[in-house]
Design an enzyme around this catalytic site. Structure first.
Site, PDB file in Angstrom:
ATOM      1  N   TYR A   1     -26.461  22.441   4.314  1.00  0.00           N
ATOM      2  CA  TYR A   1     -25.334  23.324   4.625  1.00  0.00           C
ATOM      3  C   TYR A   1     -25.811  24.742   4.895  1.00  0.00           C
ATOM      4  O   TYR A   1     -26.830  25.158   4.359  1.00  0.00           O
ATOM      5  CB  TYR A   1     -24.340  23.353   3.458  1.00  0.00           C
ATOM      6  CG  TYR A   1     -23.549  22.083   3.274  1.00  0.00           C
ATOM      7  CD1 TYR A   1     -23.528  21.075   4.228  1.00  0.00           C
ATOM      8  CD2 TYR A   1     -22.815  21.873   2.102  1.00  0.00           C
ATOM      9  CE1 TYR A   1     -22.807  19.910   4.027  1.00  0.00           C
ATOM     10  CE2 TYR A   1     -22.085  20.707   1.900  1.00  0.00           C
ATOM     11  CZ  TYR A   1     -22.086  19.735   2.866  1.00  0.00           C
ATOM     12  OH  TYR A   1     -21.374  18.590   2.648  1.00  0.00           O
TER      13      TYR A   1
ATOM     14  N   SER B   1     -13.046  15.635   3.030  1.00  0.00           N
ATOM     15  CA  SER B   1     -12.158  15.722   4.190  1.00  0.00           C
ATOM     16  C   SER B   1     -10.778  15.133   3.941  1.00  0.00           C
ATOM     17  O   SER B   1     -10.260  14.364   4.759  1.00  0.00           O
ATOM     18  CB  SER B   1     -12.805  15.042   5.403  1.00  0.00           C
ATOM     19  OG  SER B   1     -12.281  15.519   6.608  1.00  0.00           O
TER      20      SER B   1
ATOM     21  N   GLY C   1      -9.128  19.107   8.780  1.00  0.00           N
ATOM     22  CA  GLY C   1      -8.136  20.123   9.119  1.00  0.00           C
ATOM     23  C   GLY C   1      -7.019  19.618  10.008  1.00  0.00           C
ATOM     24  O   GLY C   1      -6.017  20.314  10.215  1.00  0.00           O
TER      25      GLY C   1
ATOM     26  N   GLY D   1      -1.992  20.245  10.875  1.00  0.00           N
ATOM     27  CA  GLY D   1      -1.203  20.375  12.093  1.00  0.00           C
ATOM     28  C   GLY D   1      -1.778  21.347  13.096  1.00  0.00           C
ATOM     29  O   GLY D   1      -1.202  21.545  14.176  1.00  0.00           O
ATOM     30  N   LYS D   2      -2.938  21.941  12.798  1.00  0.00           N
ATOM     31  CA  LYS D   2      -3.427  23.015  13.665  1.00  0.00           C
ATOM     32  C   LYS D   2      -3.942  22.528  15.022  1.00  0.00           C
ATOM     33  O   LYS D   2      -4.117  23.337  15.935  1.00  0.00           O
ATOM     34  CB  LYS D   2      -4.499  23.838  12.956  1.00  0.00           C
ATOM     35  CG  LYS D   2      -5.793  23.110  12.644  1.00  0.00           C
ATOM     36  CD  LYS D   2      -6.730  24.046  11.887  1.00  0.00           C
ATOM     37  CE  LYS D   2      -8.062  23.414  11.542  1.00  0.00           C
ATOM     38  NZ  LYS D   2      -8.930  24.340  10.791  1.00  0.00           N
TER      39      LYS D   2
END
Length: 339
Positions: free
Chosen positions: A53, A218, A223, A227-228
């Site tokens: 990461y 997740s 994400g 709704g994005k």
């Protein structure tokens, strides 16, 4: 916040875990520290990171997230934090790990080096939960499990887990541990959300029968469940907005799995369920993930503190039978939206 045991280990963790994979890219160090501070204040004691990461993985900044977490950890009571990190699986094929020049595997050399390097970056002398990031079906499970057990005996690790593993691989590893008399995996970290329920097909049964806890990542389906990405939206700074612009590359194919006609259709129906129940879609998705008997702690992520209230709202929330049945109805109507 409720605490649950990780498998058959001695570790008890908050049922929400703060993931850190965007710390160093999506969130700068100051924001990352604020997110972790507010998570700790909310009752979260479980934090998950990895040697590769932040994402997207690149050689020039691999390990940056562990360094950020390590600097945050310096003024904290170490015994109050359950810290998890991961060793990269084998390179080649679908993914080239951005560490050790891509020469990674789950053999003794790589595990020992990866663990020692993570300990230095994190500024601690032990990892509470050490996980194999993805499986190495080409290396004997005997070697992997024996070297992990050696690190536990050396006091560098308290418990071990796997990630992105298959039913076959999890059972193979458990058999090797039991035959060799060494420590077994207590957790598996796989993708699991309302848009991706494949874990329930086989792996959930393995977890329940074998005493292994799922710590799903997740829960918002990258994400999407917020709704994005609805109606073709590609919000600036969002991970899949960037990936969808990378046609032909691995990231583009990954984004298409998460953002597609079926996943958006199911997301819109889940959002309607959330609205009727009087909660944010993020709260619904997080609470739903936690509400399974094979789940110990749900791994969430954030790039800004503004995203935290809807996540934290799920901490004590138990969804009604009607809400759970409504979610199941969408699952039956739109099968496997992520393939």
């Amino acid at each position: 916040m409720k605490r649950r045991r990780l498998g058959k280990s001695a570790l008890h963790v908050s049922d929400i875990c703060m993931g850190t994979m965007t710390f160093g890219t999506g969130a700068d160090e100051a924001m990352s520290h604020k997110i972790m501070d507010q998570s700790l204040d909310a009752g979260i004691n479980f934090f998950d990171t990895a040697e590769i990461y932040p994402v997207p993985p690149k050689l020039e900044y691999s390990g940056r997230t562990e360094e950020i977490v390590g600097r945050w950890l310096k003024d904290k009571d170490r015994d109050s934090i359950i810290l998890a990190t991961k060793v990269a699986g084998p390179s080649g094929g679908w993914f080239q790990a951005a560490v050790r020049q891509g020469n990674t595997a789950l053999d003794r050399h790589n595990i020992v080096k990866a663990l020692d390097d993570s300990l230095k970056r994190l500024g601690t002398d032990y990892i509470d939960l050490y996980q194999t990031h993805w499986p190495d079906h080409g290396t004997a499970y005997d070697e992997t499990m024996e070297v992990l057990d050696d690190q536990i005996r050396a006091g560098k690790i308290r418990a071990i887990g796997c990630s992105n593993e298959t039913s076959w691989g999890l059972m193979k590893s458990l058999e090797a541990s039991e035959r060799l008399g060494v420590t077994r995996y207590c957790t598996i970290q796989n993708n699991f959300s309302m848009n991706n329920r494949r874990f329930e097909d086989e792996l959930a049964q393995v977890c329940k029968k074998e005493g292994v806890s799922l710590i799903p990542y997740s829960p918002l389906a990258g994400g999407v469940l917020s709704g994005k990405y609805n109606d073709g939206a590609k919000p600036e700074g969002a991970r899949f907005s960037a990936y969808l612009a990378m046609e032909g590359k691995r990231q583009f194919k990954m984004a298409q799995r998460f953002v597609n006609e079926k996943s958006i259709a199911s997301t819109k129906r889940f959002m309607a369920i959330a609205e009727e129940a009087g909660m944010a879609p993020v709260t619904l998705a997080t609470a739903w993930s936690k509400q399974h008997d094979f789940v110990a702690s749900t791994i969430v992520g954030a790039t800004h503190t503004d995203q935290l209230p809807d996540i934290f709202a799920a901490s004590e929330l138990v969804l009604s039978d009607d809400v759970m049945k409504a979610v199941d109805k969408v699952t039956k109507d739109i099968l496997y939206p992520m393939g």
